[in-house]
Design an enzyme around this catalytic site. Structure first.
Site, PDB file in Angstrom:
ATOM      1  N   HIS A 115       0.831  -1.202   0.000  1.00  0.00           N
ATOM      2  CA  HIS A 115       0.000   0.000   0.000  1.00  0.00           C
ATOM      3  C   HIS A 115       0.865   1.251   0.000  1.00  0.00           C
ATOM      4  O   HIS A 115       1.950   1.268   0.584  1.00  0.00           O
ATOM      5  CB  HIS A 115      -0.896   0.037   1.253  1.00  0.00           C
ATOM      6  CG  HIS A 115      -1.929  -1.032   1.271  1.00  0.00           C
ATOM      7  ND1 HIS A 115      -3.182  -0.874   0.720  1.00  0.00           N
ATOM      8  CD2 HIS A 115      -1.907  -2.293   1.764  1.00  0.00           C
ATOM      9  CE1 HIS A 115      -3.879  -1.978   0.884  1.00  0.00           C
ATOM     10  NE2 HIS A 115      -3.119  -2.861   1.506  1.00  0.00           N
ATOM     11  N   LYS A 166      15.246  -5.105  -2.444  1.00  0.00           N
ATOM     12  CA  LYS A 166      15.842  -4.582  -3.676  1.00  0.00           C
ATOM     13  C   LYS A 166      16.442  -5.736  -4.463  1.00  0.00           C
ATOM     14  O   LYS A 166      16.641  -6.830  -3.937  1.00  0.00           O
ATOM     15  CB  LYS A 166      16.880  -3.509  -3.368  1.00  0.00           C
ATOM     16  CG  LYS A 166      18.035  -3.985  -2.523  1.00  0.00           C
ATOM     17  CD  LYS A 166      18.951  -2.833  -2.163  1.00  0.00           C
ATOM     18  CE  LYS A 166      20.050  -3.342  -1.231  1.00  0.00           C
ATOM     19  NZ  LYS A 166      20.859  -2.292  -0.701  1.00  0.00           N
TER      20      LYS A 166
END
Length: 195
Positions: A115, A166
């Protein structure tokens, strides 16, 4: 003529049933009936018959916890000769692409949605979706978590319990929370010395 109360009810029903997939429920019943830890190739074939893309010689050793919207069945592609252990969870709001010869240990979680940060009244704002790619020959060790938008390079290892936020370079081992590079891996393991 539009009836606002009726439209509200229809939208509420759509919202509550958008993630209900009768085909997925039937698949989970069939897969769950197979002996845990056995019948890996048969279980993988059931996932393929249900509509997921699953490569030859892949084995699934437990029921996968899958969730996602209406495109759920088109959002998972698993390559050839992969091994997926029990209790793995895949969020299929976006595409999850798993290369060939990938090993996924028990309890791995792959997420494709989160979100946006919103106001103080409700911090979880609009849903954001990003695909995840797992490169050929990668190894996701037990209880690791792959976050949305991440690419795991070919031959990489994600250590137990790591949270990956990442991209991970090819042939590296990462670990920790958040995951950082622990070592660069040789492309081929050392040959054992005769002793």
């Amino acid at each position: 003529m539009s009836n606002p109360a009726w439209n509200k009810l229809v939208n509420a029903i759509r919202g509550e049933t958008s993630s209900f997939h009768p085909r997925l429920r039937a698949l989970n019943l069939a897969v769950g009936a197979l002996p845990k830890g056995l019948a890996g190739e048969q279980r993988a074939r059931l996932y393929a018959l249900a509509g997921f893309r699953v490569g030859r010689y892949t084995k699934v050793f437990g029921t996968l916890r899958l969730n996602g919207g209406s495109e759920l069945f088109s959002h998972l592609a698993i390559g050839e000769a992969c091994s997926i252990e029990p209790d793995c969870a895949f969020d299929l709001e976006e595409h999850v692409t798993i290369g060939d010869r990938v090993t996924i240990d028990p309890g791995v979680m792959i997420l494709t949605s989160t979100h946006e940060l919103a106001s103080r009244e409700r911090r979880a704002g609009d849903v954001q979706r990003q695909p995840v790619v797992i490169g050929d020959g990668a190894w996701l060790q037990a209880r690791s978590i792959i976050l949305p938008g991440v690419t795991i390079g070919a031959g990489a290892i994600v250590s137990h319990g790591a949270v990956v936020n990442k991209d991970v370079a090819e042939h590296t081992r990462v670990g920790g929370t958040p995951a950082t590079q622990l070592e660069r891996l040789d492309q081929e393991p050392p040959t054992p010395q005769a002793g």
